[in-house]
Design a protein around this motif. Structure first.
Motif, PDB file in Angstrom:
ATOM      1  N   ASN A  36       0.805  -1.219   0.000  1.00 49.83           N
ATOM      2  CA  ASN A  36       0.000   0.000   0.000  1.00 49.83           C
ATOM      3  C   ASN A  36       0.841   1.274   0.000  1.00 49.83           C
ATOM      4  OD1 ASN A  36      -2.270  -1.554  -0.041  1.00 49.83           O
ATOM      5  ND2 ASN A  36      -3.094  -0.857   1.903  1.00 49.83           N
ATOM      6  N   LEU A  37       2.124   1.153   0.250  1.00 48.94           N
ATOM      7  CA  LEU A  37       2.985   2.327   0.158  1.00 48.94           C
ATOM      8  C   LEU A  37       3.032   2.873  -1.269  1.00 48.94           C
ATOM      9  CD1 LEU A  37       6.002   1.302   2.443  1.00 48.94           C
ATOM     10  CD2 LEU A  37       4.166   2.925   2.965  1.00 48.94           C
ATOM     11  N   GLN A  38       2.580   2.041  -2.235  1.00 49.79           N
ATOM     12  CA  GLN A  38       2.500   2.511  -3.626  1.00 49.79           C
ATOM     13  C   GLN A  38       1.536   3.692  -3.749  1.00 49.79           C
ATOM     14  OE1 GLN A  38       4.647   0.861  -5.594  1.00 49.79           O
ATOM     15  NE2 GLN A  38       5.042  -0.520  -3.884  1.00 49.79           N
ATOM     16  N   LEU A  39       0.632   3.830  -2.783  1.00 47.90           N
ATOM     17  CA  LEU A  39      -0.332   4.932  -2.810  1.00 47.90           C
ATOM     18  C   LEU A  39       0.349   6.298  -2.717  1.00 47.90           C
ATOM     19  CD1 LEU A  39      -3.081   3.455  -0.464  1.00 47.90           C
ATOM     20  CD2 LEU A  39      -3.381   3.992  -2.891  1.00 47.90           C
ATOM     21  N   PHE A  40       1.530   6.333  -2.129  1.00 50.40           N
ATOM     22  CA  PHE A  40       2.222   7.607  -1.945  1.00 50.40           C
ATOM     23  C   PHE A  40       3.002   8.045  -3.182  1.00 50.40           C
ATOM     24  CE2 PHE A  40       1.843   6.043   2.488  1.00 50.40           C
ATOM     25  CZ  PHE A  40       1.139   7.117   3.019  1.00 50.40           C
ATOM     26  N   LYS A  41       3.075   7.186  -4.202  1.00 48.58           N
ATOM     27  CA  LYS A  41       3.790   7.555  -5.420  1.00 48.58           C
ATOM     28  C   LYS A  41       2.972   8.570  -6.220  1.00 48.58           C
ATOM     29  CE  LYS A  41       6.702   3.518  -6.271  1.00 48.58           C
ATOM     30  NZ  LYS A  41       7.095   2.492  -7.277  1.00 48.58           N
ATOM     31  N   ASN A  42       3.633   9.541  -6.745  1.00 51.99           N
ATOM     32  CA  ASN A  42       2.964  10.582  -7.538  1.00 51.99           C
ATOM     33  C   ASN A  42       2.930  10.160  -9.007  1.00 51.99           C
ATOM     34  OD1 ASN A  42       1.743  13.013  -8.190  1.00 51.99           O
ATOM     35  ND2 ASN A  42       3.693  14.080  -8.433  1.00 51.99           N
ATOM     36  N   ASN A  49      -2.274   0.503  -8.935  1.00 54.72           N
ATOM     37  CA  ASN A  49      -3.263  -0.262  -9.697  1.00 54.72           C
ATOM     38  C   ASN A  49      -2.663  -1.542 -10.269  1.00 54.72           C
ATOM     39  OD1 ASN A  49      -5.517   1.402  -9.292  1.00 54.72           O
ATOM     40  ND2 ASN A  49      -4.894   2.791 -10.920  1.00 54.72           N
ATOM     41  N   ASN A  50      -1.398  -1.493 -10.674  1.00 56.42           N
ATOM     42  CA  ASN A  50      -0.726  -2.715 -11.121  1.00 56.42           C
ATOM     43  C   ASN A  50      -0.530  -3.688  -9.964  1.00 56.42           C
ATOM     44  OD1 ASN A  50      -0.190  -2.463 -14.003  1.00 56.42           O
ATOM     45  ND2 ASN A  50       1.087  -0.726 -13.465  1.00 56.42           N
ATOM     46  N   TYR A  51      -0.199  -3.142  -8.803  1.00 61.65           N
ATOM     47  CA  TYR A  51      -0.050  -3.967  -7.601  1.00 61.65           C
ATOM     48  C   TYR A  51      -1.384  -4.620  -7.227  1.00 61.65           C
ATOM     49  CZ  TYR A  51      -0.348  -4.551  -2.497  1.00 61.65           C
ATOM     50  OH  TYR A  51      -0.617  -5.017  -1.236  1.00 61.65           O
ATOM     51  N   TYR A 164      -8.154  -6.108 -17.465  1.00 64.84           N
ATOM     52  CA  TYR A 164      -6.774  -5.622 -17.352  1.00 64.84           C
ATOM     53  C   TYR A 164      -5.987  -6.057 -18.584  1.00 64.84           C
ATOM     54  CZ  TYR A 164      -2.069  -4.938 -15.419  1.00 64.84           C
ATOM     55  OH  TYR A 164      -0.770  -4.542 -15.220  1.00 64.84           O
ATOM     56  N   GLN A 165      -5.269  -5.107 -19.182  1.00 66.39           N
ATOM     57  CA  GLN A 165      -4.592  -5.402 -20.436  1.00 66.39           C
ATOM     58  C   GLN A 165      -3.306  -4.590 -20.547  1.00 66.39           C
ATOM     59  OE1 GLN A 165      -6.863  -4.241 -23.880  1.00 66.39           O
ATOM     60  NE2 GLN A 165      -5.953  -5.819 -25.177  1.00 66.39           N
ATOM     61  N   VAL A 166      -2.251  -5.244 -21.011  1.00 61.20           N
ATOM     62  CA  VAL A 166      -0.974  -4.580 -21.255  1.00 61.20           C
ATOM     63  C   VAL A 166      -0.566  -4.862 -22.698  1.00 61.20           C
ATOM     64  CG1 VAL A 166       1.444  -4.340 -20.596  1.00 61.20           C
ATOM     65  CG2 VAL A 166      -0.270  -4.860 -18.854  1.00 61.20           C
ATOM     66  N   THR A 167      -0.365  -3.798 -23.478  1.00 65.32           N
ATOM     67  CA  THR A 167       0.070  -3.951 -24.866  1.00 65.32           C
ATOM     68  C   THR A 167       1.229  -2.996 -25.136  1.00 65.32           C
ATOM     69  OG1 THR A 167      -1.541  -2.311 -25.641  1.00 65.32           O
ATOM     70  CG2 THR A 167      -2.219  -4.624 -25.669  1.00 65.32           C
ATOM     71  N   VAL A 168       2.056  -3.340 -26.111  1.00 66.22           N
ATOM     72  CA  VAL A 168       3.178  -2.489 -26.517  1.00 66.22           C
ATOM     73  C   VAL A 168       3.100  -2.284 -28.024  1.00 66.22           C
ATOM     74  CG1 VAL A 168       5.673  -2.220 -26.608  1.00 66.22           C
ATOM     75  CG2 VAL A 168       4.618  -3.313 -24.623  1.00 66.22           C
ATOM     76  N   ASP A 169       3.113  -1.032 -28.429  1.00 71.95           N
ATOM     77  CA  ASP A 169       3.045  -0.710 -29.845  1.00 71.95           C
ATOM     78  C   ASP A 169       3.878   0.541 -30.108  1.00 71.95           C
ATOM     79  OD1 ASP A 169       2.260  -0.824 -32.519  1.00 71.95           O
ATOM     80  OD2 ASP A 169       0.516   0.464 -32.173  1.00 71.95           O
ATOM     81  N   VAL A 175      -1.459   0.368 -20.680  1.00 74.37           N
ATOM     82  CA  VAL A 175      -2.029  -0.458 -19.613  1.00 74.37           C
ATOM     83  C   VAL A 175      -3.450   0.020 -19.334  1.00 74.37           C
ATOM     84  CG1 VAL A 175      -1.860  -1.187 -17.205  1.00 74.37           C
ATOM     85  CG2 VAL A 175       0.227  -0.842 -18.555  1.00 74.37           C
ATOM     86  N   LYS A 176      -4.394  -0.905 -19.412  1.00 79.75           N
ATOM     87  CA  LYS A 176      -5.776  -0.615 -19.039  1.00 79.75           C
ATOM     88  C   LYS A 176      -6.077  -1.359 -17.743  1.00 79.75           C
ATOM     89  CE  LYS A 176      -7.553   0.151 -23.735  1.00 79.75           C
ATOM     90  NZ  LYS A 176      -8.574  -0.228 -24.745  1.00 79.75           N
ATOM     91  N   ALA A 177      -6.614  -0.651 -16.761  1.00 79.69           N
ATOM     92  CA  ALA A 177      -6.799  -1.265 -15.439  1.00 79.69           C
ATOM     93  C   ALA A 177      -8.003  -0.675 -14.729  1.00 79.69           C
ATOM     94  CB  ALA A 177      -5.546  -1.061 -14.589  1.00 79.69           C
ATOM     95  N   ARG A 178      -8.485  -1.418 -13.743  1.00 77.39           N
ATOM     96  CA  ARG A 178      -9.474  -0.861 -12.822  1.00 77.39           C
ATOM     97  C   ARG A 178      -8.746   0.142 -11.929  1.00 77.39           C
ATOM     98  NH1 ARG A 178     -11.330  -6.195 -13.376  1.00 77.39           N
ATOM     99  NH2 ARG A 178     -13.544  -6.320 -13.930  1.00 77.39           N
TER     100      ARG A 178
END
Length: 257
Positions: A36-42, A49-51, A164-169, A175-178
């Motif tokens: 949950n410390l990821q919440l503090f990232k700007n 969301n990835n976590y 959830y989807q990760v694509t590279v183009d 990245v599409k996520a909830r």
């Protein structure tokens, strides 16, 4: 084999089960706080969301989650049974004995503290776990330029999101996520929710200061060499650092974010 049932149903057996489930829950608190410390990232919730997706879709983590839910229920039920049996064993207060002189405030009020925590867990699960798993949170898309590392985001409509989807183009990662991060932000704009979370973390602190030490005493770790270490970890690790870490999250979103 014939002796297992009496042992587990005895007062000592119940305390042993409470201790083991309690230690397991303490371990979970460490992992949960780190994540949950990821919440503090700007980063508009990119890391969090990835976590969140990883924690809810990685099979070994999902198995541990079910063990966690079972541990919470077992811990609470056995605590209730022990409290009822202890009161039944002493229906009349001792006339010449003041229990307060030989016990701490938190040890005498573990039932109240535990009840506050149960209400908190139910509230927490409803606000985040339930809504996340029942598709009741917003959606977001992140686009990261792999050459520069710059990330941009935009809100997705429900029609644009499938899973959830990760694509590279063309060296751009999408990245599409909830957007559970947005749900956290929304929930912690309510001062009543923030106040209750901080209160619950205070209850957690007092609960763990007594419970952590008691759990190790119950499983037989009482050597004078280790007791001071256990007390130090119980007070400063689980009684101070972890509750403050969790309490800072709602305060951060309400006052700073």
């Amino acid at each position: 084999m014939s002796n297992s049932k009496p042992v587990l149903s005895s007062s000592l057996g119940r305390k042993l089960i409470m201790s083991l489930t309690g230690i397991f829950l303490c371990t979970f608190l460490i992992v949960h706080l780190i994540g949950n410390l990821q919440l503090f990232k700007n980063d508009e919730g990119y890391a969090f969301n990835n976590y969140a997706y990883f924690m809810t879709h990685f099979t070994p983590i999902k198995v541990v989650s079910y063990l966690l839910y079972a541990s919470i229920v077992i811990h609470a039920v056995y605590a209730l049974v022990l409290s009822i049996r202890n009161k039944a064993a002493r229906p009349v207060n001792y006339a010449q004995f003041d229990g307060k002189a030989n016990s701490t405030w938190n040890s005498r009020n573990m039932g109240i503290l535990g009840t506050v925590l149960l209400v908190f867990i139910a509230t927490h699960m409803q606000n985040f776990w339930w809504k996340y798993h029942n598709d009741q949170v917003p959606y977001i898309e992140y686009q990261t330029d792999l050459a520069t590392g710059n990330t941009t985001s935009r809100v997705l409509e429900a029609s644009e999101f499938n899973d959830y989807q990760v694509t590279v183009d063309n060296d751009v990662e999408t990245v599409k996520a909830r957007d559970l991060y947005k749900q956290v932000d929304f929930a912690f704009q309510n001062p009543l929710v923030v106040g209750f979370y901080v209160l619950a973390m205070a209850a957690l602190a007092f609960h763990l200061i007594h419970g952590f030490k008691s759990a190790f005493q119950t499983i037989g770790v009482s050597h004078k060499k280790y007791v001071p270490i256990i007390e130090f970890i119980g007070v400063w690790g689980f009684g101070v650092i972890i509750p403050i870490g969790f309490a800072l999250m709602p305060l951060y979103f309400y006052f700073i974010k």
